[in-house]
Design a protein around this motif. Structure first.
Motif, mmCIF file in Angstrom:
data_model
loop_
_atom_site.group_PDB
_atom_site.id
_atom_site.type_symbol
_atom_site.label_atom_id
_atom_site.label_comp_id
_atom_site.label_asym_id
_atom_site.label_seq_id
_atom_site.Cartn_x
_atom_site.Cartn_y
_atom_site.Cartn_z
ATOM 1 N N PRO A 61 0.989 -1.284 -0.007
ATOM 2 C CA PRO A 61 -0.147 0.088 0.090
ATOM 3 C C PRO A 61 0.779 1.360 0.092
ATOM 4 C CG PRO A 61 -0.769 -1.538 1.598
ATOM 5 C CD PRO A 61 0.461 -1.974 1.353
ATOM 6 N N GLN A 62 2.205 1.291 0.656
ATOM 7 C CA GLN A 62 2.771 2.509 0.815
ATOM 8 C C GLN A 62 3.393 2.861 -0.507
ATOM 9 O OE1 GLN A 62 2.987 -0.322 2.528
ATOM 10 N NE2 GLN A 62 3.619 -0.086 4.674
ATOM 11 N N GLU A 122 1.761 3.396 -3.381
ATOM 12 C CA GLU A 122 0.859 4.039 -4.370
ATOM 13 C C GLU A 122 0.929 5.615 -4.462
ATOM 14 O OE1 GLU A 122 -3.155 1.501 -3.812
ATOM 15 O OE2 GLU A 122 -2.898 2.793 -2.150
ATOM 16 N N SER A 132 8.051 3.252 3.511
ATOM 17 C CA SER A 132 7.324 3.114 4.600
ATOM 18 C C SER A 132 7.782 3.920 5.777
ATOM 19 C CB SER A 132 7.462 1.716 4.972
ATOM 20 O OG SER A 132 7.039 0.753 3.890
ATOM 21 N N SER A 171 -3.536 9.045 6.908
ATOM 22 C CA SER A 171 -2.652 8.864 5.982
ATOM 23 C C SER A 171 -2.869 9.420 4.467
ATOM 24 C CB SER A 171 -1.899 7.428 5.820
ATOM 25 O OG SER A 171 -0.929 7.470 5.047
ATOM 26 N N ARG A 199 -0.881 8.690 1.989
ATOM 27 C CA ARG A 199 -0.105 7.918 1.039
ATOM 28 C C ARG A 199 -1.004 6.989 0.473
ATOM 29 N NH1 ARG A 199 4.856 6.163 3.893
ATOM 30 N NH2 ARG A 199 4.285 7.429 5.851
ATOM 31 N N LEU A 200 -2.093 6.536 1.161
ATOM 32 C CA LEU A 200 -3.031 5.217 0.974
ATOM 33 C C LEU A 200 -3.984 5.798 -0.180
ATOM 34 C CD1 LEU A 200 -3.444 3.645 4.508
ATOM 35 C CD2 LEU A 200 -1.873 2.984 2.620
ATOM 36 N N LYS A 201 -4.022 5.194 -1.222
ATOM 37 C CA LYS A 201 -5.042 5.358 -2.417
ATOM 38 C C LYS A 201 -6.301 4.021 -2.199
ATOM 39 C CE LYS A 201 -2.440 8.914 -3.489
ATOM 40 N NZ LYS A 201 -2.930 10.247 -2.770
ATOM 41 N N HIS A 247 -5.848 1.227 -0.622
ATOM 42 C CA HIS A 247 -5.661 0.185 0.554
ATOM 43 C C HIS A 247 -6.363 1.036 1.800
ATOM 44 C CE1 HIS A 247 -2.965 -1.644 -1.801
ATOM 45 N NE2 HIS A 247 -3.303 -2.714 -1.271
ATOM 46 N N CYS A 267 -2.074 0.658 6.504
ATOM 47 C CA CYS A 267 -0.633 0.374 6.647
ATOM 48 C C CYS A 267 0.107 0.510 7.661
ATOM 49 C CB CYS A 267 -0.136 0.884 5.212
ATOM 50 S SG CYS A 267 0.434 2.570 5.218
ATOM 51 N N ASN A 321 -6.561 5.047 5.850
ATOM 52 C CA ASN A 321 -6.910 5.775 4.711
ATOM 53 C C ASN A 321 -8.169 6.760 4.961
ATOM 54 O OD1 ASN A 321 -7.509 6.713 1.930
ATOM 55 N ND2 ASN A 321 -7.264 4.716 1.012
ATOM 56 N N HIS A 337 -11.180 5.992 2.448
ATOM 57 C CA HIS A 337 -11.637 4.559 2.179
ATOM 58 C C HIS A 337 -12.978 4.406 3.220
ATOM 59 C CE1 HIS A 337 -11.689 0.110 2.273
ATOM 60 N NE2 HIS A 337 -10.906 0.003 1.313
#
Length: 625
Positions: A448-449, A451, A487, A530, A532-534, A536, A539, A572, A575
């Motif tokens: 996931p990191q 993305e 990460s 986060s 950084r997650l798109k 997922h 993480c 996320n 999500h």
């Protein structure tokens, strides 16, 4: 006949010569052959200015004879020989060498190389012989003399019959015991092997009668042994030949025969160095790593010769650990050896040769990387791990020399890239070198990191070896670009506006995150949102220098001291799971805690880590379903 005592210090000294200086009994043959070669060299040198010698180089030879019934080995040369006085001085006085004085008194050209220096090699004969007899006649003298000794008790010298100049040394071998098998030195194959191993490049022929099985006359299936006088040594070392005279096949065949490899080498380098230190070398890079290369049993090192005589089969001091895959040899006249000529004294000459060889190997690898990329990639597949260990070892002392030789797979494509190529390909907006760790390319791609980094158009280096992350932590940066794990908790990819929006959401969810963190009972430092997650929902990231991957590697080592990375669980905010968590907070915190545990274990599985309690995890899934 009066027995004379050895003039050297004492019986104790000779006993030390026989039992302590030499580690391998087989060395005796090397030493006696080297002495015979010295004796021939002296007469050959004299022949260059004295027509009365009446011999040219082709007339000289060394002969070995074995008599199994009498249990004797004879080494005979037609060199300069010794008078009675010289026998007493050279053999009756331990550590007196006529060779060293000869080298001092004469300015020898390259073709007149004297091997002996210390005068103790002769006494190695007593490691295997109960009696040693020397018959010698000096060139130009009428009388011949016999020197006989049974060891520490002394020796005798008297006149004898000998038709020609030169020296014959006869060893009467000791009887075999439970610990020692002296009879092995009476075997034809053993003598041949020892000459090949230690004295193959003595520049005068070493001859021996060799038995060959041939069909008996008039028969079709009966064999008889016929003896021929064979030359056992090659005489001219390949590395002393002109490179223009040699072909790739010459070098490859030499490597395969000398180093017992069924495959030709990937690359080779023929070195002739003159200057502060003079040496010749043949350096080879094998096509494949030996089966034990990455084990403790593997022993690095180059063969070491001095004037064509093997001194050490593997001199580890000539190669740094990160180039331990190189095989080959070095031949130098400039080395300082210890008194037995079995070991090197760790001195300036050795360090100079090692430094020069290191530069040669580096230059060869750099050239291969630039001019034959496909071959270099094959090399790196076999030995690249060793270069990475070299970057990491010794507190990064060698990182500057090795970093440009490294290759890594990356998100750019199937072909591995160098660090220089990575930096050259960086967009102007990219400030750091990104990497991700994992057991395979497929697993890393699914993390996931990765993305958000890939969405920015940034390349990610794929670290597949355990040492990779440790190596870049040691390097810290390359061309002023810091290494950054995808990460890492402090990765910075957002605009100021995006950061502000995320901070507001973090503040609004602070109470919920505290509940979730308490549910994980210290397994994470905190729970947060986060960007950084798109795709997922969750993480794990790490704070500080110790990452989750490094924790896995270090804890797999056989040590009681276990380490633990400081982990952060990131959610996320875009999500659907986040919406569900928000709905539970304040209405059903017990279920929120169970979701937290479920998400944490899911994040562990994504990272390739085992869940803490598989049974509890399974039951939790069933309960929530």
């Amino acid at each position: 006949m009066e027995k004379k005592a050895f003039q050297a210090e004492s019986k104790k000294l000779l006993d030390m010569m026989i039992h302590s200086i030499y580690t391998h009994k087989e060395i005796f043959l090397r030493e006696l052959i080297s002495n015979a070669s010295d004796a021939i060299d002296k007469l050959y040198f004299q022949s260059l200015t004295d027509d009365s010698v009446g011999m040219n180089k082709d007339d000289f030879c060394i002969r070995i004879d074995v008599d199994k019934d009498a249990r004797t080995i004879s080494i005979t040369d037609n060199g300069i020989g010794m008078t009675a006085e010289e026998l007493e001085h050279n053999l009756g006085t331990i550590a007196s060498s006529g060779s060293l004085q000869f080298k001092t008194d004469n300015k020898l050209g390259e073709d007149q190389q004297i091997i002996g220096q210390f005068g103790v090699g002769f006494y190695s004969a007593f490691m295997v012989a109960k009696r040693v007899t020397v018959y010698s006649k000096a060139f130009g003298q009428d009388e011949a003399y016999q020197w006989t000794s049974e060891g520490v008790e002394g020796y005798t010298i008297h006149k004898c019959d000998k038709a020609t100049h030169g020296t014959q040394i006869v060893l009467e071998l000791m009887e075999d015991s439970e610990e020692e098998n002296y009879s092995e030195f009476l075997e034809q194959y053993r003598i041949q092997a020892l000459v090949k191993k230690y004295s193959d490049y003595i520049r005068f022929p070493i001859q021996m009668e060799i038995g060959h099985q041939v069909l008996a006359d008039g028969t079709e299936d009966e064999y008889e042994t016929q003896y021929t006088l064979d030359t056992l040594n090659s005489m001219v070392p390949l590395w002393r030949k002109n490179r223009t005279e040699l072909t790739d096949d010459d070098y490859n065949n030499f490597y395969q025969e000398k180093f017992v490899d069924y495959m030709p080498p990937m690359a080779y380098k023929h070195v002739h160095n003159e200057g502060m230190i003079s040496y010749d070398a043949l350096l080879y890079i094998p096509s494949k790593a030996p089966y034990d290369f990455y084990s403790r049993d593997y022993e690095k090192g180059l063969q070491l010769y001095t004037n064509g005589v093997l001194i050490m089969d593997k001199c580890g001091d000539l190669l740094p650990d990160y180039y331990s895959f190189v095989r080959g040899l070095v031949d130098s006249e400039d080395l300082s050896l210890n008194i037995s000529r079995e070991m090197l004294q760790h001195d300036r000459q050795l360090k100079l040769i090692a430094k020069s060889i290191e530069k040669t190997i580096h230059s060869q690898l750099t050239s291969m990387l630039k001019s034959d990329r496909e071959k270099y990639e094959q090399f790196f597949e076999a030995f690249g791990l060793q270069l990475k260990y070299g970057v990491y070892s010794d507190y990064g002392m060698h990182k500057e020399a090795l970093q440009d030789l490294l290759l890594f797979h990356s998100s750019r494509g199937d072909k591995p890239v160098t660090l220089a190529e990575y930096v050259e390909n960086m967009p102007e907006s990219q400030k750091e070198i990104y990497y991700a760790t994992g057991s395979s390319i497929e697993r890393i791609k699914s993390l996931p990191q990765t993305e958000a980094v890939l969405e920015k158009g940034y390349e990610i280096l794929f670290f597949l070896d355990n040492v990779d992350e440790f190596a870049v932590k040691t390097m810290m940066s390359y061309q002023d670009k810091q290494f950054k794990s995808v990460s890492a908790n402090d990765i910075d990819l957002d605009t100021e506006e995006e950061k502000k929006e995320l901070d507001e959401k973090k503040e609004a969810g602070k109470a919920m995150f505290d509940v979730m963190c308490s549910a994980l009972d210290g397994r994470v430092q905190r729970v947060t949102l986060s960007s950084r997650l798109k795709s997922h929902p969750v993480c794990l990231t790490s704070e500080g220098d110790l990452t989750l991957e490094m924790e896995k590697v270090l804890n797999a080592m056989p040590t009681e001291n276990k380490v633990q990375a400081k982990l952060v669980m990131e959610i996320n905010p875009k999500h659907p799971v986040f919406e569900r968590l928000t709905a539970l907070h304040g209405t059903d915190d017990e279920k929120l805690k169970k979701y937290s545990q479920l998400l944490y274990n899911q994040a562990l599985l994504i990272e390739g880590m085992p869940v803490d309690d598989p049974v509890a995890f399974s039951n939790l899934i069933c309960e929530l379903m």
